[in-house]
Write a protein that holds these residues in place. Sequence first.
Motif, mmCIF file in Angstrom:
data_model
loop_
_atom_site.group_PDB
_atom_site.id
_atom_site.type_symbol
_atom_site.label_atom_id
_atom_site.label_comp_id
_atom_site.label_asym_id
_atom_site.label_seq_id
_atom_site.Cartn_x
_atom_site.Cartn_y
_atom_site.Cartn_z
ATOM 1 N N PRO A 34 1.010 -1.205 -0.043
ATOM 2 C CA PRO A 34 0.035 -0.224 -0.265
ATOM 3 C C PRO A 34 1.252 1.633 0.653
ATOM 4 O O PRO A 34 2.237 1.222 0.859
ATOM 5 N N ALA A 35 0.621 2.398 -0.979
ATOM 6 C CA ALA A 35 1.642 3.517 -1.428
ATOM 7 C C ALA A 35 1.901 5.169 0.004
ATOM 8 O O ALA A 35 0.332 4.429 0.994
ATOM 9 N N THR A 57 -7.231 1.910 -0.412
ATOM 10 C CA THR A 57 -6.795 0.731 -0.450
ATOM 11 C C THR A 57 -5.158 1.336 -0.437
ATOM 12 O O THR A 57 -4.470 0.603 0.262
ATOM 13 N N GLY A 58 -4.814 1.742 -1.481
ATOM 14 C CA GLY A 58 -3.350 2.667 -1.692
ATOM 15 C C GLY A 58 -3.139 1.431 -2.589
ATOM 16 O O GLY A 58 -1.382 1.309 -2.419
ATOM 17 N N VAL A 59 -3.399 0.465 -3.223
ATOM 18 C CA VAL A 59 -3.174 -0.671 -3.886
ATOM 19 C C VAL A 59 -2.936 -0.554 -4.981
ATOM 20 O O VAL A 59 -3.850 -0.040 -5.876
ATOM 21 N N PRO A 60 -1.972 -1.345 -6.323
ATOM 22 C CA PRO A 60 -2.163 -1.301 -7.465
ATOM 23 C C PRO A 60 -3.954 -2.110 -7.994
ATOM 24 O O PRO A 60 -3.276 -2.957 -7.322
ATOM 25 N N PHE A 61 -3.358 -1.702 -9.541
ATOM 26 C CA PHE A 61 -4.796 -3.171 -9.764
ATOM 27 C C PHE A 61 -4.083 -4.854 -9.604
ATOM 28 O O PHE A 61 -5.196 -5.170 -9.242
ATOM 29 N N PRO A 62 -3.440 -5.162 -9.844
ATOM 30 C CA PRO A 62 -2.809 -6.656 -9.344
ATOM 31 C C PRO A 62 -3.638 -7.151 -8.015
ATOM 32 O O PRO A 62 -4.275 -8.176 -8.009
ATOM 33 N N VAL A 63 -3.110 -6.266 -7.045
ATOM 34 C CA VAL A 63 -3.865 -6.435 -6.001
ATOM 35 C C VAL A 63 -5.021 -6.047 -5.076
ATOM 36 O O VAL A 63 -5.898 -7.232 -4.543
ATOM 37 N N LEU A 64 -5.647 -5.423 -6.290
ATOM 38 C CA LEU A 64 -6.971 -4.728 -5.950
ATOM 39 C C LEU A 64 -7.623 -6.134 -6.063
ATOM 40 O O LEU A 64 -8.215 -6.103 -5.863
ATOM 41 N N SER A 76 -3.983 6.288 -8.710
ATOM 42 C CA SER A 76 -4.649 7.609 -7.701
ATOM 43 C C SER A 76 -4.693 6.615 -6.303
ATOM 44 O O SER A 76 -5.045 7.912 -5.532
ATOM 45 N N ARG A 77 -3.680 6.025 -6.500
ATOM 46 C CA ARG A 77 -2.670 5.026 -5.135
ATOM 47 C C ARG A 77 -2.260 6.350 -4.392
ATOM 48 O O ARG A 77 -1.230 6.354 -3.098
ATOM 49 N N TYR A 78 -1.540 7.052 -4.990
ATOM 50 C CA TYR A 78 -1.096 8.207 -4.649
ATOM 51 C C TYR A 78 -1.082 9.700 -4.451
ATOM 52 O O TYR A 78 -0.562 10.549 -3.958
ATOM 53 N N ALA A 79 -2.587 10.153 -5.416
ATOM 54 C CA ALA A 79 -3.321 10.854 -4.877
ATOM 55 C C ALA A 79 -3.206 11.317 -2.912
ATOM 56 O O ALA A 79 -3.388 10.338 -2.170
ATOM 57 N N LYS A 80 -3.405 12.688 -2.893
ATOM 58 C CA LYS A 80 -3.216 13.039 -1.184
ATOM 59 C C LYS A 80 -4.625 12.744 -0.523
ATOM 60 O O LYS A 80 -4.550 11.868 0.572
ATOM 61 N N ASP A 81 -5.539 12.531 -1.580
ATOM 62 C CA ASP A 81 -6.552 12.411 -0.457
ATOM 63 C C ASP A 81 -7.802 12.718 -1.549
ATOM 64 O O ASP A 81 -7.781 12.533 -2.855
#
Length: 476
Positions: free
Chosen positions: A17-18, A83-90, A255-260
């Motif tokens: 998670p980012a 979630t902060g995770v990339p596509f394959p983890v989601l 989007s996992r790296y977006a502030k909010d």
Amino acid sequence: MQTEQPSPRLYNEDLAPATDRKWGAFSIFNVWTSDVHSLWGYYLAASLFLLCGNLMNFVLAIGFGSLVIYALMQMVGIAGVRTGVPFPVLARASFGTFGANVPALVRAVVACFWYGAQTAAASGAIVALALRHPAMLEFHQSTQILGHSGLEFLCFLLVWVLQLLIIQNGMETVRRFQDWAGPAVWVMMLILAIYLIVKSGKLTFGSEIPEEILLQATKDAGVPGTPGSFITLMAVAATWITYFAALYLNFCDFSRYAKDESALRRGNAWGLPVNLLAFCLVAGVTTSAAWHVYGEVLLYPDQISAKFDSLFLSILAAVTFAVATLGINVVANFVSAAFDFSNTFPSKISFRGGGLIAALIALALFPWSPWDTNAAHFVNFIGSTMGPIFGILMVDYYLIRKGVLNVAALYQENGEFRFQGGWHVKAFIAFGVGILFSSVLPTMTNILPSWWATYGWFFGVAIGGATYYILRSMDR
């Protein structure tokens, strides 16, 4: 977000998670300027604009399509922020901890193919510029390497290396590249449009182009009907929405790296409906002006810039659109494939390693240039399977789990998402049913009506998602 005793078979630092979230609204906005402003994106935007028939139809068809794109990207984007995770983890939440490799590799196959195609397109813009010099023209005609001219090979290799340099330091480098490349492309597009409008002496919207010439020029856009008809406008909107099929899956990689969620919403609002409408409008107006100046339907910006009398403008245009195409390659293809390949063997393949695998596959494909052959139809067939995957992911996250996901369990072999030995049979049943209607029947049989293929992705989303929901409802 913390992970608890993650399995080495499911975890590495890139897939975790980012935690370093620096992407504001401007960076999210530039994901879309980088993704759309490519040579192919320009071609499609200009084609769809002209096929609308007039400005009002354009606003209705492309405007509606862009709002749908915004809504879908918000759905997957919010999942990435939370979630902060990339596509394959989601995807592990719906397909299982190891079953998620199947949709991830489907996405990776498409990414590798288009990675090579976009690299070739970007290098082609440089080749077109170089051919203005007599020495380069002679080199181009006299030298052959791997079935291509020496000039084509060297330009392809140059762009290929530049992309590796951009990604070398990870996602933060991607953000910095996008933040200057996106605006630079917009500046060049406006220069191109203003130059041609002034030269033609009129601002028009393409209705003066003879219909038979227009339909021949835009045939690769795959839109049936006659310009301005209801059937065509529906197909224009559907084609525009489907163009983003790959990014619907892996937008959470960004989007996992977006502030909010606020930064995500603002970045998407400016980058999608606003930016997409403006981009299509400028592309269409530029093509219309080029028709009056050169008497041809020139749907690629490098075709237009090659006709410039000014060498400076030609250089500026060629470099800018090469950078733009390089940008979409990084966003739509490199990043996704890097995470997808890393997910197969997390303990052995990092994000950089996954990206290098994708780049090497694209380089290995170059001698055959499959993107210039019927292989493109095969890849589009594979790509149409993304509809059911997206439907399953979103149904699982929003309808089954109500937007709440046990992130730590995504990295545990024997946790909540183990299902049947790491594979979720119900997800794969739904996937197979969705593929049947999105890909197999419309492309391999005549059972379904001819218009079905235009909307195949939508049927895949709806049927795949609905099947998954029904099967999961039986668990209750």
